[in-house]
Design a protein around this motif. Structure first.
Motif, PDB file in Angstrom:
ATOM      1  N   MET A   1       1.947   4.757  -6.781  1.00  0.00           N
ATOM      2  CA  MET A   1       1.476   3.765  -5.813  1.00  0.00           C
ATOM      3  C   MET A   1       1.042   4.398  -4.488  1.00  0.00           C
ATOM      4  O   MET A   1       0.474   3.744  -3.642  1.00  0.00           O
ATOM      5  N   ALA A   2       1.318   5.700  -4.281  1.00  0.00           N
ATOM      6  CA  ALA A   2       0.967   6.314  -2.998  1.00  0.00           C
ATOM      7  C   ALA A   2      -0.515   6.201  -2.658  1.00  0.00           C
ATOM      8  O   ALA A   2      -0.866   6.010  -1.486  1.00  0.00           O
ATOM      9  N   CYS A  53       7.845  -0.143  -5.215  1.00  0.00           N
ATOM     10  CA  CYS A  53       6.746   0.758  -4.853  1.00  0.00           C
ATOM     11  C   CYS A  53       7.277   2.013  -4.168  1.00  0.00           C
ATOM     12  O   CYS A  53       6.840   3.134  -4.457  1.00  0.00           O
ATOM     13  N   LEU A  54       8.236   1.850  -3.264  1.00  0.00           N
ATOM     14  CA  LEU A  54       8.791   3.002  -2.560  1.00  0.00           C
ATOM     15  C   LEU A  54       9.486   3.962  -3.517  1.00  0.00           C
ATOM     16  O   LEU A  54       9.388   5.190  -3.381  1.00  0.00           O
ATOM     17  N   ARG A  55      10.191   3.395  -4.472  1.00  0.00           N
ATOM     18  CA  ARG A  55      10.918   4.239  -5.426  1.00  0.00           C
ATOM     19  C   ARG A  55       9.962   5.113  -6.241  1.00  0.00           C
ATOM     20  O   ARG A  55      10.315   6.222  -6.658  1.00  0.00           O
ATOM     21  N   ARG A  58       4.698   8.636  -4.792  1.00  0.00           N
ATOM     22  CA  ARG A  58       4.349  10.056  -4.881  1.00  0.00           C
ATOM     23  C   ARG A  58       2.881  10.184  -5.264  1.00  0.00           C
ATOM     24  O   ARG A  58       2.299   9.272  -5.846  1.00  0.00           O
ATOM     25  N   PHE A  59       2.302  11.319  -4.940  1.00  0.00           N
ATOM     26  CA  PHE A  59       0.926  11.627  -5.318  1.00  0.00           C
ATOM     27  C   PHE A  59       0.949  12.502  -6.570  1.00  0.00           C
ATOM     28  O   PHE A  59       1.540  13.583  -6.558  1.00  0.00           O
ATOM     29  N   SER A  60       0.307  12.020  -7.630  1.00  0.00           N
ATOM     30  CA  SER A  60       0.215  12.812  -8.852  1.00  0.00           C
ATOM     31  C   SER A  60      -0.805  13.928  -8.681  1.00  0.00           C
ATOM     32  O   SER A  60      -1.564  13.959  -7.696  1.00  0.00           O
ATOM     33  N   ALA A  61      -0.856  14.844  -9.661  1.00  0.00           N
ATOM     34  CA  ALA A  61      -1.846  15.913  -9.622  1.00  0.00           C
ATOM     35  C   ALA A  61      -3.262  15.336  -9.601  1.00  0.00           C
ATOM     36  O   ALA A  61      -4.153  15.838  -8.895  1.00  0.00           O
ATOM     37  N   LEU A  86       5.375  15.031  -1.589  1.00  0.00           N
ATOM     38  CA  LEU A  86       5.869  13.860  -0.853  1.00  0.00           C
ATOM     39  C   LEU A  86       6.566  12.862  -1.760  1.00  0.00           C
ATOM     40  O   LEU A  86       6.143  12.606  -2.886  1.00  0.00           O
ATOM     41  N   ASP A  87       7.617  12.252  -1.236  1.00  0.00           N
ATOM     42  CA  ASP A  87       8.246  11.083  -1.863  1.00  0.00           C
ATOM     43  C   ASP A  87       8.915  10.293  -0.748  1.00  0.00           C
ATOM     44  O   ASP A  87       8.724  10.573   0.432  1.00  0.00           O
TER      45      ASP A  87
END
Length: 524
Positions: A1-2, A53-55, A58-61, A86-87
């Motif tokens: 969701m990031a 969403c917060l849980r 993260r940004f995937s590759a 980031l998380d």
């Protein structure tokens, strides 16, 4: 969701990272400036979705690869490497419980964490909370107008802004006080009761009783199957005599549709009365089929109207049901539920109340899910502290001025149990005591000190998210719905009324006001 964010959040993130400020501790608040629909309150919703969403933040590759393609070519590679790490493990979220009544300028939720991450949370939290709270509030207004006993059905799937909007509308309408939805997927995903019967197209597809297949229905108590079309046809003659309606004016295709549906759903037969003419056709046809079902041990569950003067027609239908119940000695007939639909709005419910009606259930679609009276709640997300220093947005428009510092929010109650004020205090201030006189400054009248004595003091915010995990059990959807109704019931009538309500005061402590004044003077 990031990646569900605005592009400028990422350019700001790079700016913070490039300046070495990205890990500074920061805090932000989410709130709205004006209550929706010209009322005094809103219903807080969307918290559970925000926490989920917060849980997963993260940004995937693949996300990082896409960001490399859209951010300026001068963006350093090390920044993208940083984004990949980031998380939300350093983020803390406190908020009012979902379903709570909230007021303008009072923070719905507070976010603490590293500055860059706090900034990246803005758009997604606004997206998940704003529409949810708007729809829940709209639904709550319909519930207040309808009263506690009226069945309310959300039927907005085909009118909603896309499938996501439709699912959100079904979920948050339920939180706001609706009983059920026509949206099957919402029922599956969220456990909301689903209901629905037939549309005009089903009735229009029949032309005669000869089309009814199968024709027989077993009595509820057992025995030989009965030819239901023949039984309904014979009873139709008697119903028309009672109602003084010519039998030849009834539509036989409509009768066939009713019979066919009754054979398919003998325990759940409901008639849609206005495909042709309610008085001359829909009503006598329904009564004939319902009486035929009664002879076999079944009960019809209701009728629906979708056009015309709904309040007037409901009273006429109830008179017919009472007459049929007495004439055919079927006592339950007079209590058959009457449902209505057809572009129902708040004004419709006010007219039903003013004129009187015999309506038991109301289906609301477009005017619920699209919120045409106010298409956006207008929530905002503002920084209130960075690196231990309170910050604020200054403007000549006091409504748009933000209130600095990390705060604790209290709800003050009077002796009757009604909330009469929400109070913002700095986080380090002691808890106000019930029965103790408090010196406060009311927003909109900050130049004068007021004194209040609350009978009860309630801290509003709970901590729901810490160390990357939800840290307090989240209530079920029915529990949130119940909490919303309790929260609404506690409001005083002056604050709960939908038209020209008494403004609900929001205040700050003297200490918080001193901080605000100090920051204002420092910029002059």
């Amino acid at each position: 969701m990031a990646p569900l964010t605005d592009f400028y959040q990422l350019t700001m993130a790079y700016g913070h990272w490039r300046a070495g400020r990205h890990r500074l501790p920061a805090a932000a608040e989410l709130f709205f400036r004006r209550a929706p629909f010209r009322g005094a309150f809103a219903v807080a919703a969307g918290l559970a979705e925000g926490l989920r969403c917060l849980r997963a933040f993260r940004f995937s590759a693949a996300d990082v690869a896409y960001l490399r393609s859209v951010l300026p070519s001068t963006t350093e590679d090390a920044f993208f490497d940083y984004l990949a790490t980031l998380d939300a493990s350093e983020v803390t979220i406190s908020a009012v419980p979902e379903g709570s009544v909230i007021f303008a300028r009072v923070p719905f939720l507070q976010v603490k964490g590293p500055l860059l991450v706090v900034q990246l949370m803005e758009t997604v939290l606004l997206c998940l909370v704003s529409y949810a709270s708007l729809v829940a509030t709209n639904a709550a207004r319909f519930r207040l107008l309808a009263g506690p006993d009226m069945k309310l059905m959300e039927i907005g799937l085909r009118r909603a802004q896309g499938p996501d909007g439709a699912l959100s509308a079904s979920k948050y309408s339920y939180i706001g006080g609706f009983d059920c939805t026509s949206n099957v997927l919402a029922g599956k995903l969220y456990g909301i009761p689903v209901c629905g019967t037939i549309a005009h197209s089903f009735i229009m597809s029949f032309t005669s009783l000869e089309e009814v297949q199968p024709r027989e229905l077993l009595p509820l108590a057992g025995g030989e199957p009965v030819d239901l079309p023949a039984l309904a046809k014979s009873l139709l003659q008697r119903v028309c005599e009672l109602l003084q309606t010519p039998p030849e004016k009834t539509n036989r295709g409509e009768l066939a549709a009713f019979v066919s549906y009754a054979i398919s759903f003998p325990h759940d037969f409901q008639g849609l009365l206005d495909t042709y003419c309610v008085r001359r056709s829909g009503l006598p046809n329904f009564c004939a089929v319902a009486l035929a079902l009664h002879q076999l041990g079944y009960r019809a569950v209701g009728v629906r109207l979708d056009s015309g003067d709904l309040a007037r027609q409901s009273k006429e239908i109830r008179r017919v049901f009472r007459a049929c119940g007495a004439h055919f000695q079927v006592p339950w007939f007079e209590t058959i539920p009457i449902a209505v639909s057809n572009d129902i709005s708040e004004q419709s419910l006010e007219e039903f109340s003013r004129e009187g009606s015999e309506i038991d259930m109301i289906g609301v679609g477009m005017n619920l899910v699209t919120c045409p009276l106010q298409p956006s709640l207008g929530c905002v997300y503002k920084l209130v502290e960075v690196n231990g220093s309170p910050c604020m947005k200054l403007t000549e428009d006091e409504e748009k001025m933000t209130i600095p510092g990390i705060k604790t929010i209290y709800r003050l109650y009077d002796a009757a149990g009604h909330p009469f004020m929400d109070l913002m205090a700095l986080e380090e201030e002691p808890l106000p005591s019930a029965g103790q006189e408090l010196a406060i400054r009311v927003l909109g009248r900050l130049d004068e000190t007021s004194k209040v004595v609350p009978t009860t003091v309630e801290p509003l915010h709970h901590t729901y998210f810490r160390d990357g995990q939800v840290c307090e059990p989240l209530p079920s959807l029915p529990e949130v719905r119940s909490h919303a109704q309790v929260s609404l019931s506690l409001l005083s009538p002056a604050h709960r009324r939908l038209h020209e309500p008494q403004p609900y005061p929001v205040a700050m402590t003297e200490r918080l006001h001193n901080l605000l004044t100090k920051l204002q003077q420092a910029t002059q």
